[in-house]
Scaffold this motif. Sequence first.
Motif, PDB file in Angstrom:
ATOM      1  N   MET A 106       0.842  -1.192   0.000  1.00 23.93           N
ATOM      2  CA  MET A 106       0.000   0.000   0.000  1.00 23.93           C
ATOM      3  C   MET A 106       0.883   1.250   0.000  1.00 23.93           C
ATOM      4  O   MET A 106       2.051   1.193   0.384  1.00 23.93           O
ATOM      5  CB  MET A 106      -0.927   0.008   1.223  1.00 23.93           C
ATOM      6  N   HIS A 121      -2.875   3.374   1.879  1.00 22.75           N
ATOM      7  CA  HIS A 121      -4.094   3.124   1.117  1.00 22.75           C
ATOM      8  C   HIS A 121      -3.844   2.205  -0.070  1.00 22.75           C
ATOM      9  O   HIS A 121      -2.731   2.104  -0.585  1.00 22.75           O
ATOM     10  CB  HIS A 121      -4.715   4.431   0.638  1.00 22.75           C
ATOM     11  N   SER A 122      -4.922   1.540  -0.472  1.00 18.55           N
ATOM     12  CA  SER A 122      -4.983   0.766  -1.712  1.00 18.55           C
ATOM     13  C   SER A 122      -6.194   1.273  -2.477  1.00 18.55           C
ATOM     14  O   SER A 122      -7.332   1.099  -2.020  1.00 18.55           O
ATOM     15  CB  SER A 122      -5.122  -0.729  -1.414  1.00 18.55           C
ATOM     16  N   ASP A 152      -1.553  -4.455   6.572  1.00 16.34           N
ATOM     17  CA  ASP A 152      -0.694  -4.632   5.399  1.00 16.34           C
ATOM     18  C   ASP A 152       0.649  -5.213   5.848  1.00 16.34           C
ATOM     19  O   ASP A 152       1.713  -4.698   5.499  1.00 16.34           O
ATOM     20  CB  ASP A 152      -0.485  -3.288   4.696  1.00 16.34           C
ATOM     21  N   SER A 174      -2.458  -9.101   3.788  1.00 20.25           N
ATOM     22  CA  SER A 174      -2.754  -7.695   3.574  1.00 20.25           C
ATOM     23  C   SER A 174      -4.170  -7.531   3.051  1.00 20.25           C
ATOM     24  O   SER A 174      -4.637  -8.331   2.239  1.00 20.25           O
ATOM     25  CB  SER A 174      -1.764  -7.097   2.560  1.00 20.25           C
ATOM     26  N   SER A 212      -4.878  -5.377   1.032  1.00 21.21           N
ATOM     27  CA  SER A 212      -4.748  -4.922  -0.350  1.00 21.21           C
ATOM     28  C   SER A 212      -5.112  -6.015  -1.344  1.00 21.21           C
ATOM     29  O   SER A 212      -5.571  -5.721  -2.460  1.00 21.21           O
ATOM     30  CB  SER A 212      -3.329  -4.424  -0.619  1.00 21.21           C
ATOM     31  N   ARG A 213      -4.939  -7.275  -0.977  1.00 20.71           N
ATOM     32  CA  ARG A 213      -5.279  -8.368  -1.899  1.00 20.71           C
ATOM     33  C   ARG A 213      -6.779  -8.373  -2.188  1.00 20.71           C
ATOM     34  O   ARG A 213      -7.204  -8.482  -3.341  1.00 20.71           O
ATOM     35  CB  ARG A 213      -4.844  -9.716  -1.322  1.00 20.71           C
ATOM     36  N   SER A 259      -8.751  -5.795  -1.648  1.00 22.21           N
ATOM     37  CA  SER A 259      -9.037  -4.500  -2.255  1.00 22.21           C
ATOM     38  C   SER A 259      -8.885  -4.559  -3.773  1.00 22.21           C
ATOM     39  O   SER A 259      -9.759  -4.102  -4.525  1.00 22.21           O
ATOM     40  CB  SER A 259      -8.090  -3.440  -1.671  1.00 22.21           C
ATOM     41  N   ILE A 260      -7.792  -5.134  -4.232  1.00 28.53           N
ATOM     42  CA  ILE A 260      -7.540  -5.232  -5.669  1.00 28.53           C
ATOM     43  C   ILE A 260      -8.494  -6.236  -6.322  1.00 28.53           C
ATOM     44  O   ILE A 260      -9.046  -5.990  -7.399  1.00 28.53           O
ATOM     45  CB  ILE A 260      -6.079  -5.619  -5.921  1.00 28.53           C
TER      46      ILE A 260
END
Length: 305
Positions: free
Chosen positions: A1, A18-19, A47, A53, A55-56, A58-59
Amino acid sequence: MQSFTIPLSNNATVAGIHSIPNPAASPLHRPLIVGLHGGTYDCHYFDATPDYSASRASIAFGIPFVSIDRPCVGGTSSFLPVPGGSNFNQETGRWLHKHILPALWSEFGNGCNCIVLLCHSLGVMGGIVAAAMHAQDEKPRYPLGGLIVSGMGDKASPSANNSPPPVYEKVGSDHVAMPVDVKDVMMFKPGTCSPEVLAHSDRLNTVTPVVELQQYPTIWLPTWRDSWAKHVAAPVMFALVENDVVFEANEEEIRSCTAAFENSVRVDGSLVKGAPHCMELSYWSQGWYARCFGFAMECSVSLVC
């Protein structure tokens, strides 16, 4: 992130990571999820490593995720000493509701229709207070779509009651640190997390305000139901973990805790079998994140349908 620092309306600053996925990959109804870490951690709790995380998810789901250093921790400004007539939990919630969440909404909310709070452990207290304040605010400066809770119960676990309190190392006049070897034993039952995560324990360890540790058992636990939870109107997803050494966790406690949100439009409760206190850093991490992002998307749709 990616790291960020943004100014607040009270001349303070909030820092975090952030992501923000490409909006083209996002669903029609898109929440902004905001992570609130627990004690002895900062924004990097969400994260820790690429495999552990938020972020995984999120994406994968195309949903923006922001994790902040809570007030008085890391790069976010401090309100210490706690102002007279307030307490640490109330002041954290007030900063979130009045200053931090409006700033995050302005900065990262483009293309979203609500904020959903993802709160862990001591971060739950400020999250519930902010959600209660939002419900009682006639003109809130951000839309709140939901509240997700893990790692904070209502009663100390039998092991916590029968064990001496952890020894903290004093850091300055207002903060303490928990030795990493002690912390790892508390946060993870053996076999519940990857050696990869434990290899980052030193990096993830952060000082915690003394007053927060003092007030959560003396002020928060006796009053959270009547003072705050009963005022929350947004949907709530509440989880306890079976192998929590801090809080009692069983089906009866789930029923008791979810009943506190008597005015919420929706309350989901679950006991996660086998998971340790820091579920977001454990082998349950990605399954839990998938559930959190799914709940957040449901909250987003429910606001408009």
